[in-house]
Design a protein around this motif. Structure first.
Motif, PDB file in Angstrom:
ATOM      1  N   ALA A 254      36.674  30.743  -5.146  1.00  0.00           N
ATOM      2  CA  ALA A 254      36.819  29.875  -3.964  1.00  0.00           C
ATOM      3  C   ALA A 254      35.736  28.803  -3.927  1.00  0.00           C
ATOM      4  N   THR A 255      35.362  28.294  -5.073  1.00  0.00           N
ATOM      5  CA  THR A 255      34.279  27.315  -5.160  1.00  0.00           C
ATOM      6  C   THR A 255      34.716  25.976  -4.577  1.00  0.00           C
ATOM      7  N   THR A 256      33.812  25.369  -3.795  1.00  0.00           N
ATOM      8  CA  THR A 256      34.153  24.119  -3.145  1.00  0.00           C
ATOM      9  C   THR A 256      32.921  23.241  -3.016  1.00  0.00           C
ATOM     10  N   LEU A 257      33.131  21.990  -2.609  1.00  0.00           N
ATOM     11  CA  LEU A 257      32.072  20.978  -2.539  1.00  0.00           C
ATOM     12  C   LEU A 257      31.503  20.846  -1.130  1.00  0.00           C
ATOM     13  N   PHE A 258      30.198  20.581  -1.058  1.00  0.00           N
ATOM     14  CA  PHE A 258      29.616  20.094   0.189  1.00  0.00           C
ATOM     15  C   PHE A 258      30.061  18.647   0.399  1.00  0.00           C
ATOM     16  N   ALA A 259      30.581  18.358   1.568  1.00  0.00           N
ATOM     17  CA  ALA A 259      31.016  17.006   1.903  1.00  0.00           C
ATOM     18  C   ALA A 259      29.846  16.190   2.440  1.00  0.00           C
ATOM     19  N   ASN A 260      30.005  14.862   2.387  1.00  0.00           N
ATOM     20  CA  ASN A 260      29.095  13.930   3.068  1.00  0.00           C
ATOM     21  C   ASN A 260      27.683  13.940   2.489  1.00  0.00           C
ATOM     22  N   THR A 261      27.558  14.204   1.182  1.00  0.00           N
ATOM     23  CA  THR A 261      26.231  14.228   0.555  1.00  0.00           C
ATOM     24  C   THR A 261      25.794  12.857   0.057  1.00  0.00           C
ATOM     25  N   GLY A 262      26.593  11.820   0.283  1.00  0.00           N
ATOM     26  CA  GLY A 262      26.188  10.467  -0.069  1.00  0.00           C
ATOM     27  C   GLY A 262      26.127  10.245  -1.564  1.00  0.00           C
ATOM     28  N   SER A 263      25.099   9.510  -1.991  1.00  0.00           N
ATOM     29  CA  SER A 263      24.991   9.131  -3.400  1.00  0.00           C
ATOM     30  C   SER A 263      24.333  10.205  -4.256  1.00  0.00           C
TER      31      SER A 263
END
Length: 534
Positions: free
Chosen positions: A315-324
């Motif tokens: 269930a691996t997923t990304l942190f959103a809103n991390t910018g550049s």
């Protein structure tokens, strides 16, 4: 509560906020209450785990105003999966977490399955204002006793927060996306802003069809179908696809060579057995994701790309809103083969270490590289690193390292002399009978994590003990980076080219490290050990 360092457990638990915990659960199951089968020896230090009860998939991880928010599938009051809500925890460094209890609560008529978070700074949804933009959570609703949907229908819904993710209310016109006819396997919305198209893109799955569906929206509430992604190849009856995530990465750091990576969780039939995480590298034109060359249909799982060759990442997923900054991944450190049998209490479930990801060409193949975050590396340096330099390992001999601890950061390079196989044993008991072995076979070109003698292994007949992956050894050497916690070993090989994550349940006193060589001598180069907790 998961803490780094030597903060007393009771102090960590006092930081727990019950802001969103239903009163009934708080009364019946006080989170700080003693538990007859409490297992503090396996409470992770480096990885998030809830104070109590069942946890699985990470949901909607996001960075907001310098604070990381982690939501997750949570079953308050239960040690097994069922009728999930969303739990919530926050951190400023991805290492020290404060738990806030239930964020989005299930009801008798609706379970809250996995999903993602999206800021709406321009209030395109109309659910807030430009002065006070809303935060939207997309999650799968599983309906029961609902006249509008057959029992068990899965559809995508929205919840809204106006205080940065601490309190939520459902959108009045849920669900915002459903299949026709209704489906019991349509779930796990992952939403991101697609700059080139001026719209949001959602990826979802029809789990039992091993099918990713893509949609677009300009207001986050009305969604239009774009395309399906279903490559021919590695699919089997009974396999489920879950938690699809689509992310652009610059190949070898070149902004003009962007590739898109589709990450999909697979259960069962993963590379290490049971559940695991697969990825496809390709291109996305705003409508269709097209993978690069795929193995022929029916190929062995080893011909495909996997984020992890151990048994315990899902269930691996990304942190959103991390910018550049580098994209950051987090997963559930577990396997559905034995998740409900884990011997921990009063909690069951933990997260993997968050990692930065990049895309690099390895042996002519675009490969996802995973490395611990900068905050983790800073913490290791502050704890202090002992450098042992080079060590010669005699044939069929074993060398014990003075550093002792239950939570460790270990880095070394294995160099072949005449040895066929060389490696390291961690969480070893003084008599050498118990420990987790990480070794490289220079003849076969394989890396192995063996947890067959790691401690408690008999709690489930499906707890696999050996995990093997092919790995090239340029110049006859392999670089290993081990992150060892109280109940896990995470291995990053050759600077993140390959990752292996495995749960372990060692006995008390297993705090030794040893090195070994078989079939000839070998050299250990640049051995460095940081003791993060004893």
């Amino acid at each position: 509560m998961t803490m780094t360092g030597t903060v007393p457990r009771s102090a960590g638990w006092r930081r727990l906020s019950r802001r969103c915990l239903p009163a009934a659960f708080a009364l019946l199951f006080p989170l700080g209450a003693p538990h007859a089968a409490d297992t503090p020896q396996w409470r992770p230090v480096l990885h998030f785990s809830p104070a109590a009860y069942w946890m699985n998939d990470p949901n909607g991880p996001i960075l907001l105003d310098g604070v990381y928010h982690l939501f997750y599938q949570y079953a308050p009051g239960s040690m097994t999966w069922g009728h999930p809500s969303w739990g919530h925890a926050t951190s400023t460094d991805l290492l020290h977490w404060t738990e806030h209890g239930v964020a989005i609560a299930a009801t008798p008529g609706e379970e809250i399955f996995s999903g993602s978070l999206v800021p709406d700074p321009l209030n395109r949804s109309g659910l807030g204002s430009t002065d006070a933009p809303p935060l939207l959570a997309f999650h799968t609703s599983v309906f029961h006793d609902n006249p509008a949907h057959p029992d068990g229908t899965q559809a995508q819904s929205v919840s809204v927060s106006h205080d940065g993710g601490f309190t939520w209310r459902p959108y009045a016109h849920n669900p915002v996306l459903t299949l026709h006819p209704d489906s019991r396997q349509f779930r796990d919305p992952s939403v991101f802003w697609y700059q080139d198209g001026g719209c949001w893109i959602m990826t979802t799955v029809v789990g039992d069809a091993q099918l990713v569906k893509l949609y677009r929206s300009t207001d986050l509430l009305h969604w239009s179908f774009l395309s399906d992604f279903q490559p021919s190849g590695y699919r089997k009856p009974g396999m489920l696809w879950e938690m699809p995530t689509l992310v652009p990465l610059k190949l070898d750091g070149n902004p003009r060579a962007t590739r898109w990576v589709m990450i999909v969780s697979v259960n069962p039939w993963s590379i290490a057995g049971g559940s695991g995480v697969q990825y496809f590298v390709g291109r996305f034109d705003g409508v269709t994701f097209t993978p690069d060359a795929l193995p022929p249909p029916g190929s062995d799982p080893s011909r495909y790309d996997w984020l992890d060759h151990g048994a315990d990442q899902y269930a691996t997923t990304l942190f959103a809103n991390t910018g550049s900054g580098a994209p950051v991944l987090i997963g559930w450190m577990d396997n559905w083969d034995y998740a409900t049998d884990l011997p921990t209490a009063p909690w069951r479930g933990q997260m993997t270490l968050p990692v930065d990801i990049a895309l690099k060409t390895v042996d002519g193949h675009p490969t996802v590289i995973q490395t611990p975050t900068r905050a983790y590396e800073d913490m290791v340096r502050k704890k202090g690193v002992v450098t042992y330099g080079d060590r010669n390992l005699p044939q069929d001999g074993r060398v014990t390292i003075p550093s002792r601890g239950e939570v460790l950061d270990i880095r070394l390079v294995l160099r072949r002399g005449g040895a066929r196989r060389a490696g390291i044993v961690v969480r070893e008991t003084p008599d050498g009978r118990t420990g987790t072995s990480v070794s490289y076979d220079f003849v076969d070109g394989t890396l192995t994590v063996d947890r067959g003698r790691s401690g408690l292994v008999g709690f489930s007949p499906r707890f696999s003990t050996r995990h093997i992956a092919y790995l090239a050894a340029p110049g006859g050497e392999v670089a290993l980076h081990l992150v060892v916690d109280r109940a896990s070993v995470e291995l990053f090989a050759n600077d993140g080219v390959l990752r292996m994550t495995d749960l372990i349940f060692p006995p008390a006193g297993s705090d030794r490290i040893s090195l070994f060589a078989e079939g000839g001598g070998a050299t250990i180069h640049g051995l460095r050990v940081a003791v993060l907790a004893r």
